[in-house]
Design a protein around this motif. Structure first.
Motif, PDB file in Angstrom:
ATOM      1  N   TYR A 501      13.551   5.548  42.112  1.00 25.33           N
ATOM      2  CA  TYR A 501      13.815   4.131  42.385  1.00 25.33           C
ATOM      3  C   TYR A 501      15.291   3.891  42.698  1.00 25.33           C
ATOM      4  CZ  TYR A 501      14.210  -0.900  41.549  1.00 25.33           C
ATOM      5  OH  TYR A 501      14.477  -2.242  41.667  1.00 25.33           O
ATOM      6  N   SER A 502      16.183   4.612  42.036  1.00 26.68           N
ATOM      7  CA  SER A 502      17.618   4.427  42.271  1.00 26.68           C
ATOM      8  C   SER A 502      17.998   4.748  43.716  1.00 26.68           C
ATOM      9  CB  SER A 502      18.436   5.284  41.301  1.00 26.68           C
ATOM     10  OG  SER A 502      18.255   6.667  41.565  1.00 26.68           O
ATOM     11  N   LEU A 503      17.243   5.642  44.367  1.00 23.84           N
ATOM     12  CA  LEU A 503      17.497   5.949  45.777  1.00 23.84           C
ATOM     13  C   LEU A 503      17.222   4.727  46.660  1.00 23.84           C
ATOM     14  CD1 LEU A 503      15.785   9.460  45.923  1.00 23.84           C
ATOM     15  CD2 LEU A 503      18.242   9.014  46.020  1.00 23.84           C
ATOM     16  N   LEU A 504      16.161   3.984  46.342  1.00 24.57           N
ATOM     17  CA  LEU A 504      15.850   2.775  47.094  1.00 24.57           C
ATOM     18  C   LEU A 504      16.952   1.738  46.931  1.00 24.57           C
ATOM     19  CD1 LEU A 504      13.853   0.879  48.647  1.00 24.57           C
ATOM     20  CD2 LEU A 504      12.944   0.230  46.409  1.00 24.57           C
ATOM     21  N   VAL A 505      17.377   1.513  45.693  1.00 24.24           N
ATOM     22  CA  VAL A 505      18.401   0.506  45.420  1.00 24.24           C
ATOM     23  C   VAL A 505      19.698   0.854  46.139  1.00 24.24           C
ATOM     24  CG1 VAL A 505      19.755  -0.617  43.623  1.00 24.24           C
ATOM     25  CG2 VAL A 505      17.353  -0.043  43.200  1.00 24.24           C
ATOM     26  N   THR A 506      20.113   2.116  46.041  1.00 19.55           N
ATOM     27  CA  THR A 506      21.367   2.542  46.657  1.00 19.55           C
ATOM     28  C   THR A 506      21.305   2.423  48.177  1.00 19.55           C
ATOM     29  OG1 THR A 506      21.752   4.097  44.845  1.00 19.55           O
ATOM     30  CG2 THR A 506      23.016   4.434  46.864  1.00 19.55           C
ATOM     31  N   GLY A 507      20.206   2.871  48.777  1.00 19.88           N
ATOM     32  CA  GLY A 507      20.089   2.836  50.228  1.00 19.88           C
ATOM     33  C   GLY A 507      20.121   1.420  50.782  1.00 19.88           C
ATOM     34  N   ILE A 508      19.387   0.502  50.176  1.00 20.88           N
ATOM     35  CA  ILE A 508      19.360  -0.878  50.661  1.00 20.88           C
ATOM     36  C   ILE A 508      20.706  -1.554  50.434  1.00 20.88           C
ATOM     37  CG2 ILE A 508      18.281  -3.130  50.370  1.00 20.88           C
ATOM     38  CD1 ILE A 508      16.589  -1.054  51.860  1.00 20.88           C
ATOM     39  N   HIS A 509      21.343  -1.298  49.294  1.00 14.63           N
ATOM     40  CA  HIS A 509      22.660  -1.873  49.029  1.00 14.63           C
ATOM     41  C   HIS A 509      23.663  -1.443  50.097  1.00 14.63           C
ATOM     42  CE1 HIS A 509      26.463  -2.736  46.894  1.00 14.63           C
ATOM     43  NE2 HIS A 509      25.753  -3.597  46.172  1.00 14.63           N
ATOM     44  N   LEU A 510      23.625  -0.194  50.503  1.00  9.22           N
ATOM     45  CA  LEU A 510      24.538   0.289  51.545  1.00  9.22           C
ATOM     46  C   LEU A 510      24.280  -0.411  52.877  1.00  9.22           C
ATOM     47  CD1 LEU A 510      24.557   4.136  50.834  1.00  9.22           C
ATOM     48  CD2 LEU A 510      26.517   2.578  50.630  1.00  9.22           C
ATOM     49  N   PRO A 780      26.564   4.000  43.084  1.00  5.12           N
ATOM     50  CA  PRO A 780      27.977   3.635  43.270  1.00  5.12           C
ATOM     51  C   PRO A 780      28.315   2.177  43.030  1.00  5.12           C
ATOM     52  CG  PRO A 780      26.911   4.066  45.389  1.00  5.12           C
ATOM     53  CD  PRO A 780      25.935   4.467  44.333  1.00  5.12           C
ATOM     54  N   HIS A 781      27.357   1.259  43.133  1.00 13.46           N
ATOM     55  CA  HIS A 781      27.728  -0.160  43.004  1.00 13.46           C
ATOM     56  C   HIS A 781      27.466  -0.719  41.613  1.00 13.46           C
ATOM     57  CE1 HIS A 781      23.379  -0.744  43.714  1.00 13.46           C
ATOM     58  NE2 HIS A 781      23.519  -1.927  43.182  1.00 13.46           N
ATOM     59  N   ILE A 782      27.009   0.118  40.673  1.00 12.09           N
ATOM     60  CA  ILE A 782      26.781  -0.323  39.300  1.00 12.09           C
ATOM     61  C   ILE A 782      27.701   0.458  38.369  1.00 12.09           C
ATOM     62  CG2 ILE A 782      25.114  -0.490  37.412  1.00 12.09           C
ATOM     63  CD1 ILE A 782      22.944  -0.979  39.446  1.00 12.09           C
ATOM     64  N   VAL A 799      42.623 -10.298  43.815  1.00  7.71           N
ATOM     65  CA  VAL A 799      41.259 -10.510  43.340  1.00  7.71           C
ATOM     66  C   VAL A 799      40.296 -10.203  44.485  1.00  7.71           C
ATOM     67  CG1 VAL A 799      39.604 -12.194  42.487  1.00  7.71           C
ATOM     68  CG2 VAL A 799      41.961 -12.247  41.660  1.00  7.71           C
ATOM     69  N   VAL A 800      39.406  -9.248  44.281  1.00  7.36           N
ATOM     70  CA  VAL A 800      38.438  -8.870  45.316  1.00  7.36           C
ATOM     71  C   VAL A 800      37.259  -9.834  45.323  1.00  7.36           C
ATOM     72  CG1 VAL A 800      36.875  -7.061  46.116  1.00  7.36           C
ATOM     73  CG2 VAL A 800      39.121  -6.452  45.189  1.00  7.36           C
ATOM     74  N   GLY A 801      36.734 -10.164  44.159  1.00  6.26           N
ATOM     75  CA  GLY A 801      35.602 -11.088  44.084  1.00  6.26           C
ATOM     76  C   GLY A 801      34.859 -10.940  42.778  1.00  6.26           C
ATOM     77  N   LYS A 802      33.831 -11.771  42.621  1.00  7.65           N
ATOM     78  CA  LYS A 802      33.026 -11.757  41.398  1.00  7.65           C
ATOM     79  C   LYS A 802      32.023 -10.613  41.422  1.00  7.65           C
ATOM     80  CE  LYS A 802      32.087 -15.928  42.492  1.00  7.65           C
ATOM     81  NZ  LYS A 802      31.529 -17.292  42.622  1.00  7.65           N
ATOM     82  N   VAL A 803      31.543 -10.264  40.247  1.00  9.86           N
ATOM     83  CA  VAL A 803      30.493  -9.260  40.106  1.00  9.86           C
ATOM     84  C   VAL A 803      29.399  -9.836  39.214  1.00  9.86           C
ATOM     85  CG1 VAL A 803      32.049  -7.300  40.412  1.00  9.86           C
ATOM     86  CG2 VAL A 803      31.627  -8.187  38.111  1.00  9.86           C
ATOM     87  N   VAL A 804      28.227  -9.195  39.247  1.00 11.91           N
ATOM     88  CA  VAL A 804      27.117  -9.583  38.382  1.00 11.91           C
ATOM     89  C   VAL A 804      27.215  -8.776  37.097  1.00 11.91           C
ATOM     90  CG1 VAL A 804      24.615  -9.783  38.171  1.00 11.91           C
ATOM     91  CG2 VAL A 804      25.702 -10.073  40.407  1.00 11.91           C
ATOM     92  N   ALA A 815      27.564  -5.066  38.477  1.00 13.50           N
ATOM     93  CA  ALA A 815      27.021  -4.742  39.804  1.00 13.50           C
ATOM     94  C   ALA A 815      27.789  -5.525  40.855  1.00 13.50           C
ATOM     95  CB  ALA A 815      25.530  -5.065  39.875  1.00 13.50           C
ATOM     96  N   THR A 816      28.315  -4.820  41.851  1.00 14.41           N
ATOM     97  CA  THR A 816      29.069  -5.485  42.914  1.00 14.41           C
ATOM     98  C   THR A 816      28.115  -5.977  43.998  1.00 14.41           C
ATOM     99  OG1 THR A 816      29.431  -3.372  44.041  1.00 14.41           O
ATOM    100  CG2 THR A 816      31.126  -4.106  42.493  1.00 14.41           C
ATOM    101  N   PHE A 817      28.489  -7.074  44.654  1.00 11.91           N
ATOM    102  CA  PHE A 817      27.689  -7.616  45.752  1.00 11.91           C
ATOM    103  C   PHE A 817      27.829  -6.713  46.974  1.00 11.91           C
ATOM    104  CE2 PHE A 817      28.269 -11.373  43.142  1.00 11.91           C
ATOM    105  CZ  PHE A 817      27.045 -12.028  43.254  1.00 11.91           C
ATOM    106  N   PRO A 818      26.737  -6.516  47.723  1.00 10.27           N
ATOM    107  CA  PRO A 818      26.878  -5.727  48.952  1.00 10.27           C
ATOM    108  C   PRO A 818      27.673  -6.460  50.026  1.00 10.27           C
ATOM    109  CG  PRO A 818      24.653  -6.629  48.773  1.00 10.27           C
ATOM    110  CD  PRO A 818      25.349  -6.926  47.480  1.00 10.27           C
TER     111      PRO A 818
END
Length: 824
Positions: A501-510, A780-782, A799-804, A815-818
């Motif tokens: 499942y982590s492969l799906l999350v990472t790929g879509i986030h990219l 990478p984004h978590i 300041v780059v921005g907010k995170v979740v 978790a950073t926003f894509p």
């Protein structure tokens, strides 16, 4: 951006003379004018035809105060009432009651009129319409007929019955574009977008205009030309019937993303309505003729750039699977050769159609536009389906439009409402004997979801899975997929399923990133391929649906059409929702839709022309129409630098006799002094700031409920990206005039602004970690972090921005926003 300074005299306000004679009203003259428009009211109450005289009467009425001393003119009153109706989706009976109520509150002799007929007639004079063509067809043979025909000339069917014919509507795209170009902000925004600041990476894909399809149309290099992203889908209007609407929209790709998604900038091209799906061989040809005419050029007039010739091109199309099959005239997603991108045949078993993953060529052989056209001609001649194609698609007649490369694979329907929802059903609602079943942990998972406080950018706070998942919106599945699911499911999902499942999350986030390099695309392509192959092994080939198979095509779609967010259906679905809210009752639905579309697109122009900026009436209009004032127009915003504002009042932090402060602790002061280049004479604290349109809170700002907009990521010089919680914002000031007296009035002040941040440091592995901790560390984004007692003063431009942020088992998962483009 450099150091953000603020001169002392920036706080000064120069008030004008309130007794200026220009602001005074001659009420005797107004009474004379009021008498002169008596004839206008008589006309309004009549059923006279429109004309220049009636328009003159309307303009007189617009500028008349409702009564002596009134704060509103007649026109402002009417526009505010319409804005209120749109904001609160009032029914026709509610509008009548509202007009009557307001009339009872006005003084005797007011020119306010409580008649809904007059109210509607007032707006009918404001040209809130576009030319519309009705295309009539015989229901028996689908041949074109006239509205006056009594018999079909092709099949001789009797057309006297209302059910013997049907028609659809085509709205003039040219008229809509001409109106948009006349607006002050429209073409100016296109020019600024084309001249936007240098890309984050020269070779990266950052918008649909960076894709290979856009670059292949050489005419689009001309800054005067524009292109469209097309969308169509069915909307069910009433729960108690199958009556539905199929609107066709065009968004304009050259506008900044935040503008191209607004309702007033969407082009409404056509509308099919009825209790059956559209016949595309009838619906598409008029739209195709319209687009082909636009490609030949048309003249537009702009406020700041004069008159010039423009050309508009159809670049791409985005739809869900059902609408895509209709548009392309091919088999549905559950048929053989149902993939619009490749010639995988698939298999059929147990009332399901699958696309088993072939390790040698899982996403091929790829379709081409020329081959697809040949298949369409062959299917037409043989009266049979050829490689899933039923016949020619009329969009192929549009020059420069590539039906295969230009047809998006929409991630909203495919990934979020498709794959993500299917996985959640498998985990939580399938057979308890399945090794991936996690339904018995639902009470714990629901409890965790209820504790999550996302940033204000995510409008919907998490709802439980047990009771609410069947009602989740696509945006909620997006938040689950990208931000919540991995930190939560690491404790419940078996390791092999979690890794997959982590492969799906990472790929879509990219592929949702703001700046996507070829390395990013290749990495995402490899991750998604591994996910599909693993999915087939873990869950069985019977569950490899077209949505799962399409994951193999997302990377190439990004190469051709840009980041996934740039051509998704999200903002089109939002327009559909707004359209439905303007339909009241079951009579003349198509007429209601036309009026609704005209109001959605042109009402903002009426408001811009009707009100003076800064007045209370304008502020109310902006509030009702959700047309937020610019930061410069807001009284509690102070500009600190380009695109950076402090928000709210600044409160001086005074020292106590012992040298300490109320809010600032000793470690805070040490962190500030390490960054400031002078000895501050005054310290001012504030709770919020805005940077590039993104609002960032501090922990001092306690008003938001169930939202955390104070956890941020930042980048300091010569340091890696860091994370932390903003405790407050601080302004440090010192005099720079050289005066030695305490009563200096020179006003020469140097100011520096910082976010005082409590740092979060990466958490090291511990025995308490889940078995999936190592897999989660590879995403990478978590980031797994823990709070420290270290504090840093971060300049606002750092300041780059907010995170979740999720707090689980004593650790924070960030978790950073894509991207910063998509909004809930």
């Amino acid at each position: 951006m450099g150091d953000l300074g603020l001169e002392e005299n920036d706080f000064n306000h120069h008030d004008g003379d309130s007794s200026d004679s220009e602001d005074c009203e001659d009420w005797e003259e107004l009474d004379d004018q009021r008498e002169s428009v008596t004839e206008a009211f008589s006309w309004f109450r009549s059923k006279g035809e429109k004309g220049s005289k009636s328009a003159d009467w309307s303009r007189k009425l617009e500028k008349m105060p409702l009564y002596p001393g009134a704060q509103l003119t007649y026109g402002e009153s009417m526009v505010l009432i319409m804005a209120f109706i749109l904001a609160h989706h009032l029914t026709s009976s509610a509008v009548v009651a509202l007009l009557t109520l307001i009339n009872l509150h006005t003084q005797w002799g007011s020119i306010f009129c409580a008649s809904k007929y007059i109210f509607d007639k007032f707006f009918s004079l404001m040209n809130l319409t576009f030319p519309v063509t009705r295309h009539y067809f015989c229901r028996a043979c689908f041949k074109n007929v006239s509205s006056d025909d009594k018999n079909c000339k092709a099949c001789n069917s009797d057309l006297s019955s209302s059910k013997a014919t049907f028609y659809f509507l085509e709205m003039s795209v040219l008229s809509q574009l001409e109106a948009k170009f006349r607006r002050k902000d429209f073409y100016e925004a296109i020019v600024q977008q084309r001249q936007r600041l240098q890309k984050k990476c020269p070779t990266a894909i950052e918008d649909i205009t960076d894709g290979l399809v856009y670059k292949s149309i050489h005419e689009l290099q001309d800054p005067r030309n524009i292109s469209f992203l097309m969308n169509t889908d069915g909307i069910k209007v009433f729960r108690s019937s199958n009556y539905g609407l199929w609107p066709v929209y065009y968004s304009i790709n050259e506008l900044p993303f935040s503008m191209r998604t607004r309702r007033e900038n969407i082009v409404f091209a056509g509308l099919w309505f009825g209790d059956w799906k559209p016949v595309m061989k009838l619906f598409l040809p008029p739209l195709v003729r319209s687009v082909k005419a636009l490609q030949n050029g048309f003249q537009v007039s702009t406020p700041n750039h004069g008159t010039f010739d423009c050309k508009a091109y159809l670049l791409a199309c985005t739809c869900d699977l059902q609408a895509k099959a209709l548009v392309m005239d091919m088999v549905a997603h559950n048929g053989y050769f149902g993939c619009a991108k490749c010639l995988q045949k698939g298999t059929h078993e147990g009332h399901r159609h699958q696309f088993p993953c072939d390790a040698d060529d899982a996403n091929g052989p790829l379709r081409s536009n020329a081959e697809n056209m040949a298949h369409g001609r062959e299917a037409f001649n043989q009266k049979s389906t050829v490689y899933g194609i039923k016949g020619p698609c009329f969009l192929n007649e549009v020059d420069h439009f590539d039906l295969i490369r230009g047809m998006s694979v929409d991630y909203m329907h495919g990934v979020l409402m498709g794959v993500t929802k299917a996985l959640m059903n498998l985990w939580f609602k399938s057979d308890r004997k399945n090794p991936y079943y996690c339904g018995h942990h639902l009470p714990e998972i629901d409890s965790i979801l209820q504790t999550i406080t996302p940033p204000m950018d995510i409008h919907r706070t998490p709802r439980g899975i047990t009771d609410h998942m069947q009602h989740w919106k696509a945006s909620e599945f997006r938040s689950w997929l990208l931000f919540y699911s991995l930190p939560i499911m690491q404790w419940y999902l078996p390791n092999v399923y979690f890794e997959n499942y982590s492969l799906l999350v990472t790929g879509i986030h990219l592929l949702l990133g703001e700046s996507i390099t070829e390395d990013n695309i290749s990495k995402a392509e490899d991750d998604l391929r591994q996910f599909v192959e693993g999915f087939q092994t873990l869950y069985g080939s019977k569950l490899v649906s077209l949505n799962v198979h399409n994951l193999l095509h997302y990377a190439q779609t990004v190469r051709e059409l840009g980041p996934l967010f740039g051509h998704s259906c999200f903002f089109f679905e939002d327009i559909n929702g707004q359209l439905l809210k303007l339909i009241h009752g079951t009579q003349a639905v198509e007429e209601q839709v036309l009026r609704a579309v005209a109001i959605l697109q042109k009402f903002s122009e009426v408001g811009e022309d009707c009100f003076v900026r800064g007045t209370d009436a304008r502020k109310l209009y902006d509030s009702l129409s959700k047309a937020a004032a610019t930061p410069e127009e807001r009284s509690n915003f102070t500009e600190l630098g380009h695109g950076v504002y402090s928000v709210g009042s600044l409160k001086e932090e005074k020292s106590k006799p012992d040298g300490t402060y109320n809010t600032m602790k000793k470690p805070h002061m040490e962190a500030l002094m390490a960054r400031v280049d002078f000895l501050p004479e005054r310290l001012m604290l504030y709770q919020r700031m805005m940077k590039n349109g993104e609002m960032v809170h501090s922990r001092l700002y306690t008003r938001p409920y169930r939202h955390n907009s104070y956890t941020i990521t930042y980048t300091l010089p010569d340091e890696d990206t860091g994370f932390g919680e903003v405790l407050y914002f601080v302004q440090a000031l010192t005099r720079t005039c050289g005066c030695l007296t305490q009563t200096c009035q020179c006003g020469q002040v140097t100011a520096r602004h910082f976010a005082l941040v409590q740092c979060l440091e990466p958490a090291v592995p511990s025995p308490d970690d889940s078995e999936n901790a190592s897999s989660l560390f590879s995403v990478p984004h978590i980031h797994k972090c823990k709070k420290t007692e270290e504090f840093k003063a971060v300049k606002l431009n750092e300041v780059v921005g907010k995170v979740v942020s999720l707090f689980l088992n004593g650790n924070s998962y960030l978790a950073t926003f894509p991207n910063r483009m998509e909004k809930d």
